[in-house]
Design a protein around this motif. Structure first.
Motif, PDB file in Angstrom:
ATOM      1  N   PRO A 138      -1.249  10.511 -13.921  1.00 33.73           N
ATOM      2  CA  PRO A 138      -0.300  11.442 -13.279  1.00 33.73           C
ATOM      3  C   PRO A 138      -0.928  12.785 -12.910  1.00 33.73           C
ATOM      4  O   PRO A 138      -0.504  13.424 -11.947  1.00 33.73           O
ATOM      5  N   GLN A 139      -1.962  13.203 -13.664  1.00 35.05           N
ATOM      6  CA  GLN A 139      -2.577  14.499 -13.372  1.00 35.05           C
ATOM      7  C   GLN A 139      -3.458  14.455 -12.142  1.00 35.05           C
ATOM      8  O   GLN A 139      -3.898  15.491 -11.641  1.00 35.05           O
ATOM      9  N   ALA A 140      -3.736  13.247 -11.638  1.00 38.15           N
ATOM     10  CA  ALA A 140      -4.449  13.088 -10.371  1.00 38.15           C
ATOM     11  C   ALA A 140      -3.462  12.787  -9.237  1.00 38.15           C
ATOM     12  O   ALA A 140      -3.867  12.558  -8.098  1.00 38.15           O
ATOM     13  N   SER A 141      -2.184  12.757  -9.563  1.00 32.67           N
ATOM     14  CA  SER A 141      -1.153  12.399  -8.576  1.00 32.67           C
ATOM     15  C   SER A 141      -0.619  13.635  -7.878  1.00 32.67           C
ATOM     16  O   SER A 141      -0.262  14.617  -8.538  1.00 32.67           O
ATOM     17  N   ALA A 142      -0.550  13.573  -6.568  1.00 35.26           N
ATOM     18  CA  ALA A 142      -0.052  14.718  -5.804  1.00 35.26           C
ATOM     19  C   ALA A 142       1.434  14.946  -6.073  1.00 35.26           C
ATOM     20  O   ALA A 142       2.191  13.989  -6.277  1.00 35.26           O
ATOM     21  N   PRO A 143       1.858  16.207  -6.077  1.00 35.35           N
ATOM     22  CA  PRO A 143       3.290  16.490  -6.085  1.00 35.35           C
ATOM     23  C   PRO A 143       3.926  15.777  -4.888  1.00 35.35           C
ATOM     24  O   PRO A 143       3.300  15.665  -3.830  1.00 35.35           O
ATOM     25  N   GLY A 144       5.123  15.286  -5.062  1.00 32.00           N
ATOM     26  CA  GLY A 144       5.753  14.508  -3.997  1.00 32.00           C
ATOM     27  C   GLY A 144       5.671  13.024  -4.276  1.00 32.00           C
ATOM     28  O   GLY A 144       6.457  12.245  -3.748  1.00 32.00           O
ATOM     29  N   THR A 145       4.705  12.624  -5.115  1.00 34.32           N
ATOM     30  CA  THR A 145       4.666  11.231  -5.550  1.00 34.32           C
ATOM     31  C   THR A 145       5.543  11.094  -6.796  1.00 34.32           C
ATOM     32  O   THR A 145       5.864  12.085  -7.450  1.00 34.32           O
ATOM     33  N   ILE A 146       5.915   9.868  -7.118  1.00 34.41           N
ATOM     34  CA  ILE A 146       6.804   9.644  -8.268  1.00 34.41           C
ATOM     35  C   ILE A 146       6.113  10.078  -9.563  1.00 34.41           C
ATOM     36  O   ILE A 146       6.670  10.844 -10.350  1.00 34.41           O
ATOM     37  N   ARG A 147       4.890   9.613  -9.783  1.00 38.72           N
ATOM     38  CA  ARG A 147       4.172  10.019 -10.999  1.00 38.72           C
ATOM     39  C   ARG A 147       3.854  11.512 -10.963  1.00 38.72           C
ATOM     40  O   ARG A 147       3.916  12.192 -11.993  1.00 38.72           O
ATOM     41  N   GLY A 148       3.508  12.039  -9.807  1.00 34.63           N
ATOM     42  CA  GLY A 148       3.178  13.447  -9.663  1.00 34.63           C
ATOM     43  C   GLY A 148       4.367  14.368  -9.858  1.00 34.63           C
ATOM     44  O   GLY A 148       4.214  15.529 -10.212  1.00 34.63           O
ATOM     45  N   ASP A 149       5.556  13.852  -9.653  1.00 40.05           N
ATOM     46  CA  ASP A 149       6.761  14.671  -9.823  1.00 40.05           C
ATOM     47  C   ASP A 149       7.385  14.528 -11.205  1.00 40.05           C
ATOM     48  O   ASP A 149       8.095  15.428 -11.656  1.00 40.05           O
ATOM     49  N   PHE A 150       7.168  13.380 -11.872  1.00 35.96           N
ATOM     50  CA  PHE A 150       7.962  13.108 -13.072  1.00 35.96           C
ATOM     51  C   PHE A 150       7.157  12.748 -14.315  1.00 35.96           C
ATOM     52  O   PHE A 150       7.760  12.363 -15.321  1.00 35.96           O
ATOM     53  N   ARG A 208       0.816  -1.208   0.000  1.00 34.79           N
ATOM     54  CA  ARG A 208       0.000   0.000   0.000  1.00 34.79           C
ATOM     55  C   ARG A 208       0.860   1.274   0.000  1.00 34.79           C
ATOM     56  O   ARG A 208       0.581   2.233  -0.708  1.00 34.79           O
ATOM     57  N   MET A 209       1.936   1.237   0.790  1.00 36.96           N
ATOM     58  CA  MET A 209       2.822   2.406   0.838  1.00 36.96           C
ATOM     59  C   MET A 209       3.499   2.651  -0.511  1.00 36.96           C
ATOM     60  O   MET A 209       3.704   3.788  -0.926  1.00 36.96           O
ATOM     61  N   GLY A 210       3.834   1.552  -1.205  1.00 39.73           N
ATOM     62  CA  GLY A 210       4.463   1.674  -2.523  1.00 39.73           C
ATOM     63  C   GLY A 210       3.522   2.344  -3.512  1.00 39.73           C
ATOM     64  O   GLY A 210       3.933   3.233  -4.267  1.00 39.73           O
ATOM     65  N   ARG A 211       2.255   1.952  -3.507  1.00 42.88           N
ATOM     66  CA  ARG A 211       1.255   2.576  -4.381  1.00 42.88           C
ATOM     67  C   ARG A 211       1.116   4.062  -4.040  1.00 42.88           C
ATOM     68  O   ARG A 211       0.974   4.904  -4.924  1.00 42.88           O
ATOM     69  N   GLN A 212       1.172   4.355  -2.743  1.00 45.69           N
ATOM     70  CA  GLN A 212       1.079   5.750  -2.312  1.00 45.69           C
ATOM     71  C   GLN A 212       2.281   6.558  -2.806  1.00 45.69           C
ATOM     72  O   GLN A 212       2.138   7.696  -3.258  1.00 45.69           O
ATOM     73  N   MET A 213       3.453   5.967  -2.761  1.00 45.87           N
ATOM     74  CA  MET A 213       4.661   6.655  -3.237  1.00 45.87           C
ATOM     75  C   MET A 213       4.619   6.868  -4.757  1.00 45.87           C
ATOM     76  O   MET A 213       5.130   7.856  -5.263  1.00 45.87           O
ATOM     77  N   LEU A 214       4.012   5.923  -5.489  1.00 42.98           N
ATOM     78  CA  LEU A 214       3.882   6.056  -6.945  1.00 42.98           C
ATOM     79  C   LEU A 214       2.899   7.162  -7.330  1.00 42.98           C
ATOM     80  O   LEU A 214       3.127   7.875  -8.302  1.00 42.98           O
ATOM     81  N   GLY A 215       1.803   7.268  -6.612  1.00 45.06           N
ATOM     82  CA  GLY A 215       0.742   8.210  -6.970  1.00 45.06           C
ATOM     83  C   GLY A 215      -0.383   7.498  -7.693  1.00 45.06           C
ATOM     84  O   GLY A 215      -0.441   6.279  -7.713  1.00 45.06           O
ATOM     85  N   GLU A 216      -1.289   8.279  -8.285  1.00 47.74           N
ATOM     86  CA  GLU A 216      -2.439   7.705  -8.984  1.00 47.74           C
ATOM     87  C   GLU A 216      -2.029   7.216 -10.374  1.00 47.74           C
ATOM     88  O   GLU A 216      -1.026   7.670 -10.924  1.00 47.74           O
ATOM     89  N   THR A 217      -2.846   6.315 -10.952  1.00 41.15           N
ATOM     90  CA  THR A 217      -2.593   5.815 -12.310  1.00 41.15           C
ATOM     91  C   THR A 217      -2.449   6.983 -13.288  1.00 41.15           C
ATOM     92  O   THR A 217      -1.538   7.000 -14.125  1.00 41.15           O
ATOM     93  N   ILE A 264       5.608   6.101 -16.112  1.00 36.76           N
ATOM     94  CA  ILE A 264       6.983   5.744 -15.679  1.00 36.76           C
ATOM     95  C   ILE A 264       7.191   4.617 -14.674  1.00 36.76           C
ATOM     96  O   ILE A 264       8.323   4.170 -14.523  1.00 36.76           O
ATOM     97  N   CYS A 265       6.140   4.175 -13.982  1.00 34.56           N
ATOM     98  CA  CYS A 265       6.404   3.131 -12.988  1.00 34.56           C
ATOM     99  C   CYS A 265       5.169   2.269 -12.726  1.00 34.56           C
ATOM    100  O   CYS A 265       4.047   2.677 -12.986  1.00 34.56           O
ATOM    101  N   HIS A 266       5.431   1.076 -12.247  1.00 38.47           N
ATOM    102  CA  HIS A 266       4.387   0.125 -11.862  1.00 38.47           C
ATOM    103  C   HIS A 266       4.576  -0.268 -10.405  1.00 38.47           C
ATOM    104  O   HIS A 266       5.707  -0.402  -9.942  1.00 38.47           O
ATOM    105  N   GLY A 267       3.465  -0.505  -9.698  1.00 39.58           N
ATOM    106  CA  GLY A 267       3.538  -1.062  -8.350  1.00 39.58           C
ATOM    107  C   GLY A 267       2.373  -2.006  -8.123  1.00 39.58           C
ATOM    108  O   GLY A 267       1.240  -1.701  -8.520  1.00 39.58           O
ATOM    109  N   SER A 268       2.621  -3.136  -7.500  1.00 36.79           N
ATOM    110  CA  SER A 268       1.567  -4.130  -7.242  1.00 36.79           C
ATOM    111  C   SER A 268       0.422  -3.505  -6.445  1.00 36.79           C
ATOM    112  O   SER A 268       0.640  -2.672  -5.574  1.00 36.79           O
ATOM    113  N   ASP A 269      -0.818  -3.961  -6.755  1.00 33.46           N
ATOM    114  CA  ASP A 269      -1.977  -3.368  -6.091  1.00 33.46           C
ATOM    115  C   ASP A 269      -2.507  -4.165  -4.904  1.00 33.46           C
ATOM    116  O   ASP A 269      -3.454  -3.749  -4.243  1.00 33.46           O
ATOM    117  N   SER A 270      -1.937  -5.347  -4.641  1.00 31.21           N
ATOM    118  CA  SER A 270      -2.344  -6.136  -3.465  1.00 31.21           C
ATOM    119  C   SER A 270      -1.218  -7.116  -3.136  1.00 31.21           C
ATOM    120  O   SER A 270      -0.331  -7.339  -3.973  1.00 31.21           O
TER     121      SER A 270
END
Ligand code: GDP
Ligand code: MG
Length: 160
Positions: free
Chosen positions: A104-116, A93-102, A124-130
């Motif tokens: 990127p425009q819904a991803s908060a700044p500070g997340t990987i997708r939200g920053d890049f 769950r923390m990994g998904r949080q660090m990645l951001g939303e699917t 740019i990145c994948h993270g398991s969902d469960s």
């Protein structure tokens, strides 16, 4: 009723994190590894890898009927990906949080997708969902002997 501290403690988990071809091409491998490493998660496996369609059809099995699926296959096979296993408390769950939303425009700044990243088709990145899909994906992308168990000396400084 009393519960011991260890009974309420989160279980240790593993998650599958993958830097997609755009993340590799844009030189973001180090930056993404850094975020997981500096948070305190433990690296379990790491490799640069050229994925093929067969593997991606298994990985993205639930998306085969989507209109964007052919484009997704093309994107994901366009260059090497970076495959990783990260371990730690609640890391799925923390990994998904660090990645951001699917998206990127819904991803908060500070997340990987939200920053890049800017668009969903280049996020740019994948993270398991469960936990279940993490274990499935780790088996899919790594041979058993590529996932290592090792003593992390910072463990006692990261966990209480
Ligand atoms: P994730 O778990 O956040 O990666 O999202 P999903 O499992 O729903 O989708 C997997 C991947 O497919 C996403 O990370 C995107 O790269 C891609 N994807 C999902 N939805 C779309 C879409 O609407 N358009 C395009 N072009 N790609 C998408
Ligand atoms: Mg997904």
């Amino acid at each position: 009723l009393t519960r011991s501290r260890s009974a309420v403690r989160m279980a240790m988990e593993r998650t599958y994190i993958m830097i997609k071809p755009d993340g590799v091409q844009r030189g973001l491998v180090g930056e993404i590894i850094k975020r997981f490493e500096q948070r305190g998660y433990k690296l379990g496996a790491l490799k640069l890898y050229q994925a093929n369609e067969d593997l991606l059809r298994k990985h993205y099995g639930d998306l085969q009927e989507k209109p964007f699926f052919p484009g997704l296959l093309k994107y994901m096979t366009s260059g090497p990906v970076t495959c990783m296993v990260w371990e730690g408390e609640n890391v799925v769950r923390m990994g998904r949080q660090m990645l951001g939303e699917t998206n990127p425009q819904a991803s908060a700044p500070g997340t990987i997708r939200g920053d890049f990243s800017i668009v969903v088709g280049r996020n740019i990145c994948h993270g398991s969902d469960s936990v279940a899909s993490a274990e499935k994906e780790i088996k899919l992308w790594f041979d058993d002997n590529e996932v290592l168990a090792w003593k992390d000396h910072s463990h006692a400084w990261v966990y209480e």
